[in-house]
Every structure is written in structure tokens, then in C-alpha cells.
Write a protein that holds these residues in place. Structure first.
Motif, PDB file in Angstrom:
ATOM      1  N   ILE A 141       1.146  -0.987   0.050  1.00 49.95           N
ATOM      2  CA  ILE A 141       0.071   0.212  -0.302  1.00 49.95           C
ATOM      3  C   ILE A 141       1.049   1.148   0.194  1.00 49.95           C
ATOM      4  N   LYS A 142       1.632   1.130   1.084  1.00 49.81           N
ATOM      5  CA  LYS A 142       3.127   2.770   0.695  1.00 49.81           C
ATOM      6  C   LYS A 142       3.269   2.934  -0.594  1.00 49.81           C
ATOM      7  N   GLU A 143       3.568   1.648  -0.841  1.00 51.77           N
ATOM      8  CA  GLU A 143       4.941   1.908  -2.196  1.00 51.77           C
ATOM      9  C   GLU A 143       3.528   2.247  -3.569  1.00 51.77           C
ATOM     10  N   ARG A 144       2.734   1.363  -3.504  1.00 45.80           N
ATOM     11  CA  ARG A 144       1.685   2.181  -4.926  1.00 45.80           C
ATOM     12  C   ARG A 144       0.610   3.352  -4.552  1.00 45.80           C
ATOM     13  N   SER A 145       0.921   3.659  -3.471  1.00 47.30           N
ATOM     14  CA  SER A 145       0.453   5.001  -2.920  1.00 47.30           C
ATOM     15  C   SER A 145       1.469   6.304  -3.324  1.00 47.30           C
ATOM     16  N   VAL A 146       2.745   5.757  -3.323  1.00 47.84           N
ATOM     17  CA  VAL A 146       3.614   6.866  -3.454  1.00 47.84           C
ATOM     18  C   VAL A 146       3.658   6.922  -5.152  1.00 47.84           C
ATOM     19  N   GLY A 147       3.220   5.376  -5.714  1.00 51.23           N
ATOM     20  CA  GLY A 147       3.462   5.427  -7.190  1.00 51.23           C
ATOM     21  C   GLY A 147       2.773   5.632  -7.830  1.00 51.23           C
ATOM     22  N   TYR A 148       1.615   6.047  -7.123  1.00 56.00           N
ATOM     23  CA  TYR A 148       0.302   7.149  -7.336  1.00 56.00           C
ATOM     24  C   TYR A 148       0.107   8.153  -7.309  1.00 56.00           C
ATOM     25  N   ALA A 149       0.868   8.487  -6.298  1.00 58.22           N
ATOM     26  CA  ALA A 149       0.996  10.162  -6.701  1.00 58.22           C
ATOM     27  C   ALA A 149       2.048  10.319  -7.362  1.00 58.22           C
ATOM     28  N   ARG A 150       2.591  10.047  -7.299  1.00 61.95           N
ATOM     29  CA  ARG A 150       3.671  10.116  -8.528  1.00 61.95           C
ATOM     30  C   ARG A 150       2.892  10.251 -10.227  1.00 61.95           C
ATOM     31  N   LEU A 151       2.172   8.711 -10.428  1.00 66.47           N
ATOM     32  CA  LEU A 151       1.447   9.321 -11.722  1.00 66.47           C
ATOM     33  C   LEU A 151       0.748  10.564 -11.649  1.00 66.47           C
ATOM     34  N   GLN A 152      -0.075  10.762 -10.745  1.00 68.69           N
ATOM     35  CA  GLN A 152      -0.796  11.915 -10.376  1.00 68.69           C
ATOM     36  C   GLN A 152      -0.241  13.606 -10.443  1.00 68.69           C
ATOM     37  N   ALA A 153       1.020  13.326 -10.622  1.00 72.17           N
ATOM     38  CA  ALA A 153       2.432  14.810 -10.514  1.00 72.17           C
ATOM     39  C   ALA A 153       2.448  14.644 -12.190  1.00 72.17           C
ATOM     40  N   GLU A 154       2.308  13.194 -12.579  1.00 72.69           N
ATOM     41  CA  GLU A 154       3.366  13.823 -13.755  1.00 72.69           C
ATOM     42  C   GLU A 154       2.207  14.322 -15.109  1.00 72.69           C
ATOM     43  N   ALA A 155       0.680  13.596 -14.623  1.00 75.34           N
ATOM     44  CA  ALA A 155      -0.388  13.135 -14.960  1.00 75.34           C
ATOM     45  C   ALA A 155      -0.387  14.913 -15.848  1.00 75.34           C
ATOM     46  N   LEU A 156      -0.650  15.137 -17.274  1.00 76.72           N
ATOM     47  CA  LEU A 156      -1.849  17.041 -17.219  1.00 76.72           C
ATOM     48  C   LEU A 156      -2.880  16.986 -16.003  1.00 76.72           C
ATOM     49  N   SER A 157      -3.298  18.286 -15.674  1.00 73.54           N
ATOM     50  CA  SER A 157      -4.064  18.811 -14.941  1.00 73.54           C
ATOM     51  C   SER A 157      -5.193  17.561 -14.830  1.00 73.54           C
ATOM     52  N   PRO A 158      -6.411  18.400 -14.679  1.00 72.96           N
ATOM     53  CA  PRO A 158      -7.176  17.969 -15.021  1.00 72.96           C
ATOM     54  C   PRO A 158      -8.247  18.753 -15.559  1.00 72.96           C
ATOM     55  N   ARG A 159      -7.805  19.682 -15.976  1.00 74.43           N
ATOM     56  CA  ARG A 159      -8.223  20.794 -16.985  1.00 74.43           C
ATOM     57  C   ARG A 159      -7.536  20.610 -18.302  1.00 74.43           C
ATOM     58  N   ALA A 160      -6.392  20.421 -17.952  1.00 75.00           N
ATOM     59  CA  ALA A 160      -5.456  19.539 -19.176  1.00 75.00           C
ATOM     60  C   ALA A 160      -5.769  18.700 -20.077  1.00 75.00           C
ATOM     61  N   SER A 161      -5.782  18.132 -19.747  1.00 74.03           N
ATOM     62  CA  SER A 161      -6.474  16.400 -19.302  1.00 74.03           C
ATOM     63  C   SER A 161      -7.816  17.023 -20.566  1.00 74.03           C
ATOM     64  N   ALA A 162      -9.166  17.521 -20.083  1.00 77.78           N
ATOM     65  CA  ALA A 162      -9.974  17.357 -21.027  1.00 77.78           C
ATOM     66  C   ALA A 162      -9.764  17.960 -22.025  1.00 77.78           C
ATOM     67  N   VAL A 163      -8.890  19.369 -22.006  1.00 77.38           N
ATOM     68  CA  VAL A 163      -8.670  20.204 -23.532  1.00 77.38           C
ATOM     69  C   VAL A 163      -7.930  18.980 -24.560  1.00 77.38           C
ATOM     70  N   LEU A 164      -7.135  17.936 -23.984  1.00 78.18           N
ATOM     71  CA  LEU A 164      -6.157  16.633 -25.113  1.00 78.18           C
ATOM     72  C   LEU A 164      -7.586  15.510 -25.252  1.00 78.18           C
ATOM     73  N   ILE A 165      -8.446  15.940 -24.345  1.00 76.97           N
ATOM     74  CA  ILE A 165      -9.533  14.401 -25.020  1.00 76.97           C
ATOM     75  C   ILE A 165     -10.659  15.776 -25.859  1.00 76.97           C
ATOM     76  N   ALA A 166     -10.877  16.408 -25.628  1.00 74.50           N
ATOM     77  CA  ALA A 166     -11.484  16.565 -26.682  1.00 74.50           C
ATOM     78  C   ALA A 166     -11.207  17.451 -28.184  1.00 74.50           C
TER      79      ALA A 166
END
Length: 282
Positions: free
Chosen positions: A238-263
Motif C-alpha cells: 500500500i505504501k509503495e503503490r500509494s507513492v507510485g500513484y502520487a507520482r502518476l498524478q504529479a506527472e499527468a496533465l491537470s484535470p483541466r488540461a486533460s479535458a482539453v487533450l481528450i476534446a
């Protein structure tokens, strides 16, 4: 009329549903064809459900409740029935998913099941379950009811950019699916981020995984292989995957920028483009 067979109501949720339908229908003094006329279906369909040969839908259950005045009995029971037809190895996860207060999901190839349109789910499930497709799709759609609850779980989904580009079910199905993702961006407890290709190597390269958090129980990590799922509450995982998920969130586009890309992908890749003669094609 479908020939009745003996049903053991303790054998499965489907058998219990069929047993109860027959018991309450007969208690109301109705034949299968008469109940079918009331709820706008055939008597043979009533018989197949009573015999455990057809999985009922939620709409069917609501109409039966209204016809037999059962105070939501079948509407409550159908959720158990649909969950029971999920793959055996997935049922435990579906039960935990329905109880979670916070769901974090990383998906590398497909839209997360709770966010899939019916057409997209049908295309995905049709690869492996063509003979039980309607049942499998109904079960997947029923899982999504947790997002419509009065107190829904927080759902945070990170999608690899490949999910947007992998054409599932054809261009029209993909356009509808991406439009559905965009329609969810104003939900209070739901966020979608896209992990762009330009990130390169990242914390999710071993594959998709989910983290479930609960109000009163330990967190759970879930991942799956071809024909099995694995859940664990091991604190180190849980500790390792929680940190891994936080890194994915940090490297991903923001929700607003993600919506722009999806569109943009929706219009450029799956939009309607004119043929040389001027006729628009999907």
C-alpha cells in the motif's frame, strides 16, 4: 410457456431471484403470459428468468416490482444477481469497490469500468464473452450505480494517453466514450487525468492498478492478470503503490488540461471528416 423446473433458491442469487419471481407471481394469481403482458415482455421471458436461464435486467426488476407491488424487492435483489455473474475472481473486488469511500485507478489500456459507456463496454467484453455479452455488459453497467449514490465514493482516475488513441468499437464508439469522459468533469467527487506519452518512463509501467480506501477498514491494492485478480492490504505494498500513484498524478496533465487533450483527440481522431466528394463519414 417455458416448462417449469425445480429451483433450489440457495444455489445462487440467480436461482433465488427465479424462485421468488415464481412464488410471488403465483401468489398474485398470474400466469407467466399475464405478468408478461403487464410488464411488456413475453411470458417465455418470465419463464426463462424463473428457471434461472436468463439473467434479469434492472429495468425488468423495477417493472416486476411495480406489477407485483413488492416494495423494491427485485430491484434490490438484481444487484446481487448481476454481481454474481461477474467472473468469479473479480467478484470480491466488485464488492470492495462498492464499499470504498475513495477509489484511485490507473489504467494503461482501457477506460476504467466505472466510466465506460455501454457501447464501449460491449466492444471490450465482446472479445472474450460473445455468448454472454448482454449479461456481462449489464453487470458492468450496474457497477456504475455507485457513482449515482447520494454519497458516492471519490473517484480519481489516471488514464494513459494510449487509452484515448486505442480505437475500441470503432470511431463513433470512441467519440461517444470520450464525450462521456468530458461530461463527467463537473462531478464534485470525480477527477480524470491523462498521463501523456512525453512523460516517458513512469510509476505505472508494470500495468494498471487500483487503490481502494475505506472509512473503517485497511486500504486495498488491486491488480489483475489475464484470468485472475489479486487484492492485498499488505502495508508495504500500500505504501509503495500509494507513492507510485502520487507520482502518476504529479506527472499527468491537470484535470483541466486533460479535458482539453481528450476534446482534441475526440475531434481530430474520431470526429466526422469529409470525404473528397464532400460527404461526411464517421
Amino acid at each position: 410457456m417455458v416448462q417449469a423446473r425445480e429451483i433450489d433458491p440457495s444455489a445462487s442469487p440467480l436461482d433465488y431471484y427465479g424462485y421468488e419471481l415464481r412464488r410471488l407471481r403465483e401468489g398474485a394469481g398470474l400466469k407467466q403470459s399475464q405478468l408478461g403482458d403487464i410488464i411488456y415482455c413475453t411470458g417465455s421471458l418470465i419463464g426463462m428468468v424463473e428457471n434461472g436461464r436468463r439473467v434479469p435486467t434492472r429495468d425488468f426488476s423495477e417493472r416486476v416490482d411495480a406489477a407485483l407491488v413488492t416494495d423494491g424487492h427485485f430491484s434490490r435483489l438484481v444487484g446481487l444477481v448481476l454481481r454474481s455473474v461477474l467472473p468469479t475472481w473479480f467478484q470480491a473486488y466488485a464488492e470492495m469497490e462498492a464499499r470504498a469511500s475513495f477509489i484511485s485507478a490507473y489504467q494503461s489500456q482501457l477506460v476504467y469500468g466505472l466510466l465506460q459507456t455501454e457501447a464501449y463496454a460491449r466492444a471490450v467484453l465482446g472479445v472474450e464473452k460473445p455468448d454472454k455479452l448482454d449479461t456481462a455488459v449489464a453487470a458492468r453497467m450496474d457497477r456504475q450505480r455507485i457513482l449515482a449514490r447520494e454519497n458516492p465514493p471519490v473517484l480519481w482516475v489516471v488514464l494513459d494517453e494510449a487509452v484515448l488513441l486505442r480505437e475500441i468499437g470503432g470511431r463513433e464508439v470512441m467519440r461517444e466514450q470520450l464525450a462521456h469522459l468530458l461530461s463527467l468533469q463537473d462531478r464534485q467527487w470525480l477527477e480524470i487525468q491523462v498521463l501523456p506519452f512525453e512523460v516517458g518512463q513512469h510509476a505505472g509501467m508494470m500495468g494498471s492498478f487500483n487503490l481502494l480506501r475505506f472509512d473503517d477498514d485497511p486500504d486495498i491494492h488491486y491488480c489483475e492478470s489475464y484470468d485472475s485478480g489479486h487484492m492485498t492490504a499488505n502495508p508495504q505494498v500500500i505504501k509503495e503503490r500509494s507513492v507510485g500513484y502520487a507520482r502518476l498524478q504529479a506527472e499527468a496533465l491537470s484535470p483541466r488540461a486533460s479535458a482539453v487533450l481528450i476534446a482534441r483527440v475526440m475531434e481530430e481522431r474520431y470526429g466526422k471528416h469529409p470525404e473528397p466528394g464532400g460527404r461526411a463519414v464517421a
